[in-house]
Design a protein around this motif. Structure first.
Motif, short mmCIF file in Angstrom:
data_model
loop_
_atom_site.label_atom_id
_atom_site.label_comp_id
_atom_site.label_asym_id
_atom_site.label_seq_id
_atom_site.Cartn_x
_atom_site.Cartn_y
_atom_site.Cartn_z
N ARG A 27 24.23 -2.96 -8.76
CA ARG A 27 24.89 -1.65 -8.84
C ARG A 27 26.41 -1.82 -8.95
N ALA A 31 29.04 -0.53 -11.86
CA ALA A 31 30.27 0.25 -11.62
C ALA A 31 31.47 -0.46 -12.23
N VAL A 34 31.42 0.22 -15.85
CA VAL A 34 31.92 1.57 -16.12
C VAL A 34 33.45 1.53 -16.15
N LYS A 38 35.90 2.53 -19.20
CA LYS A 38 36.93 3.56 -19.03
C LYS A 38 38.29 3.03 -19.51
N PHE A 50 39.33 6.51 -12.52
CA PHE A 50 38.12 5.80 -12.09
C PHE A 50 37.27 6.69 -11.18
N TYR A 51 37.94 7.43 -10.32
CA TYR A 51 37.22 8.25 -9.34
C TYR A 51 36.76 9.55 -9.98
N ARG A 52 35.47 9.83 -9.92
CA ARG A 52 34.93 11.06 -10.49
C ARG A 52 34.22 11.84 -9.40
N ARG A 55 30.79 13.35 -10.35
CA ARG A 55 29.72 12.36 -10.47
C ARG A 55 29.25 11.91 -9.07
N GLU A 56 30.19 11.70 -8.18
CA GLU A 56 29.83 11.26 -6.83
C GLU A 56 29.00 12.33 -6.12
N VAL A 59 25.51 12.11 -7.51
CA VAL A 59 24.78 10.93 -7.01
C VAL A 59 24.25 11.21 -5.59
N MET A 84 29.00 3.62 -2.71
CA MET A 84 29.84 4.09 -3.83
C MET A 84 31.31 3.78 -3.58
N CYS A 87 31.88 0.21 -4.26
CA CYS A 87 31.80 -0.08 -5.70
C CYS A 87 33.07 0.40 -6.40
N LEU A 88 33.53 1.61 -6.01
CA LEU A 88 34.72 2.16 -6.66
C LEU A 88 35.95 1.29 -6.36
N GLU A 91 36.73 -1.19 -8.85
CA GLU A 91 37.46 -0.72 -10.04
C GLU A 91 38.92 -0.50 -9.67
C1 LIG Z 1 30.75 4.33 -11.65
C2 LIG Z 1 31.60 5.33 -11.84
O1 LIG Z 1 32.85 5.39 -11.21
C3 LIG Z 1 33.02 5.70 -9.86
C4 LIG Z 1 31.96 5.12 -9.01
C5 LIG Z 1 30.76 5.80 -8.83
C6 LIG Z 1 29.55 5.11 -8.25
O2 LIG Z 1 29.66 4.03 -7.69
O3 LIG Z 1 28.44 5.66 -8.41
C7 LIG Z 1 30.68 7.16 -9.20
C8 LIG Z 1 31.76 7.85 -9.70
C9 LIG Z 1 33.11 7.24 -9.76
O4 LIG Z 1 33.85 7.62 -8.64
C10 LIG Z 1 31.26 6.43 -12.79
O5 LIG Z 1 32.17 7.15 -13.24
O6 LIG Z 1 30.07 6.63 -13.06
#
Ligand SMILES: C=C(O[C@@H]1C=C(C(=O)O)C=C[C@H]1O)C(=O)O
Length: 364
Positions: A27, A31, A34, A38, A50-52, A55-56, A59, A84, A87-88, A91
């Motif tokens: 996973r 990320a 992604v 980007k 990077f931070y969305r 999307r979070e 999820v 998450m 993972c973020l 990035e």
């Molecule tokens: C992976 C991404 O970037 C970031 C990390 C995410 C994750 O780990 O699920 C979700 C949204 C973003 O904050 C994405 O944009 O999908």
């Protein structure tokens, strides 16, 4: 249970952990990928986001829908929140300003919303958080906006009048206050109780019942109150778990808030607008001319479009004596056709309309 059964379960857990480890690593690589895409698809002069938040939120909601137990939905979402967040951070570690010092409920709210992998920066005042975000020194700020017992946090509302920042999210925190003492406190001789004015107010009845004659001293934060108690043998502080741990205080009485559902709502402020998730809220500021029926007129377009208002707050406008602005929150996103229609009509009726932001309804 026999030793043999226990041993078999431990072997099983070890093997599951290996799979979880492998899946989390997969996973994290996704990320990272992604993040790479980007960066690669960035147009000239554009900054990578990077931070969305939308999307979070999706999820976390999906995880809660899929969860079949035995962990409850919130617990499971909290685990994924941390995955998450980590993972973020691969990035780009997020920098977040909050109302300090360390150990405040604002910090707890920041960590609840963004997870533990953020770099959090304590600020001395709410207005400084706004300035720090506006200056680009941090990506986001976390500011308290209302408490279920004590109402609006006026400093925050007033700061929105002075800064052009976007609300990107909200987070709600159950606030449990404890009476805290230090090792050297003589508990039968407490003559002073420190806390933030909001917290003293949230525990007013409890204090009247248990410490009616003790001086209540308002300080700049609960964490500051906890800090002071360390060096005074005759005082106690009202603060939460984080401050108790951080400053090594012990709990003389726990959960002393007057209302068992005592909660504070915090807003996440930043510079980026957030796309719709299908379950969003919008916050606006509206100024009306000072005439009879102004509030009624302002509310008609919302009512006509069936928009569900969640909050309305009035503050002096600062542009004339006895003139006011309304802070209104409602369900829906500013790009929803119904909301867009209603806001167009409100704009016609009002002197000024400012959309502070549309953001996902708090998941956790
Ligand atoms: C992976 C991404 O970037 C970031 C990390 C995410 C994750 O780990 O699920 C979700 C949204 C973003 O904050 C994405 O944009 O999908």
């Amino acid at each position: 249970m026999s030793d043999h059964e226990l041993q078999a379960l431990r072997v099983r857990i070890d093997s599951l952990d290996e799979k979880i480890l492998e899946l989390i690593s997969q996973r994290a690589r996704c990320a990272q990928e992604v993040g790479r895409i980007k960066m690669a698809t960035l147009k000239e002069g554009e900054e990578a986001i990077f931070y969305r938040p939308e999307r979070e939120a999706q999820v976390l909601k999906r995880i809660m829908e899929l969860n079949k137990g035995p962990l409850d939905n919130e617990e499971m979402a909290r685990l994924f929140r941390e995955i998450m967040s980590t993972c973020l951070a691969l990035e780009q570690p997020l920098k977040v300003a909050y109302l300090g010092p360390e150990g405040t409920f604002s910090q707890a709210a920041a960590l609840k919303h963004f997870g533990q992998a953020v770099v959090s920066k304590p600020m001395a005042a709410i207005d400084e958080i706004f300035r720090e975000v506006a200056a680009g020194a941090v990506s986001f700020g976390v500011v308290p906006v209302e408490n279920s017992t004590e109402g609006a946090i006026n400093h925050t509302l007033d700061s929105f009048l002075e800064h052009d920042l976007v609300i990107c999210g909200e987070v709600e925190l159950r606030i449990h206050h404890h009476l805290l003492v230090a090792e050297n406190t003589k508990t039968e001789k407490i003559s002073r109780i420190y806390s933030h004015a909001q917290s003293l107010a949230q525990c007013r009845k409890w204090l009247d019942a248990h410490y009616p004659n003790v001086e209540r001293v308002a300080v700049s934060s609960n964490a500051e109150a906890a800090k002071r108690v360390k060096s005074e043998w005759n005082s106690a502080a009202i603060a939460g778990d984080m401050a108790a741990q951080l400053y090594g205080l012990s709990i003389l009485a726990d959960k002393i808030e007057d209302r068992p559902d005592n909660s504070t709502r915090f807003l996440i402020i930043g510079n980026q607008t957030v796309p719709a998730t299908g379950d969003d809220k919008t916050s606006v500021i509206i100024s009306m001319s000072n005439k009879p029926g102004a509030l009624h007129e302002l509310l008609i377009p919302f009512h006509a479009s069936g928009i569900d208002l969640t909050r309305i707050e009035t503050r002096p406008s600062r542009s004339g004596k006895w003139s006011y602005v309304f802070f209104i929150d409602f369900y829906g996103h500013k790009d929803d056709p119904l909301v867009r229609d209603a806001l167009e009509k409100v704009a016609q009726e009002s002197v000024g309309l400012k959309v502070l932001g549309s953001y996902p309804n708090a998941v956790l």
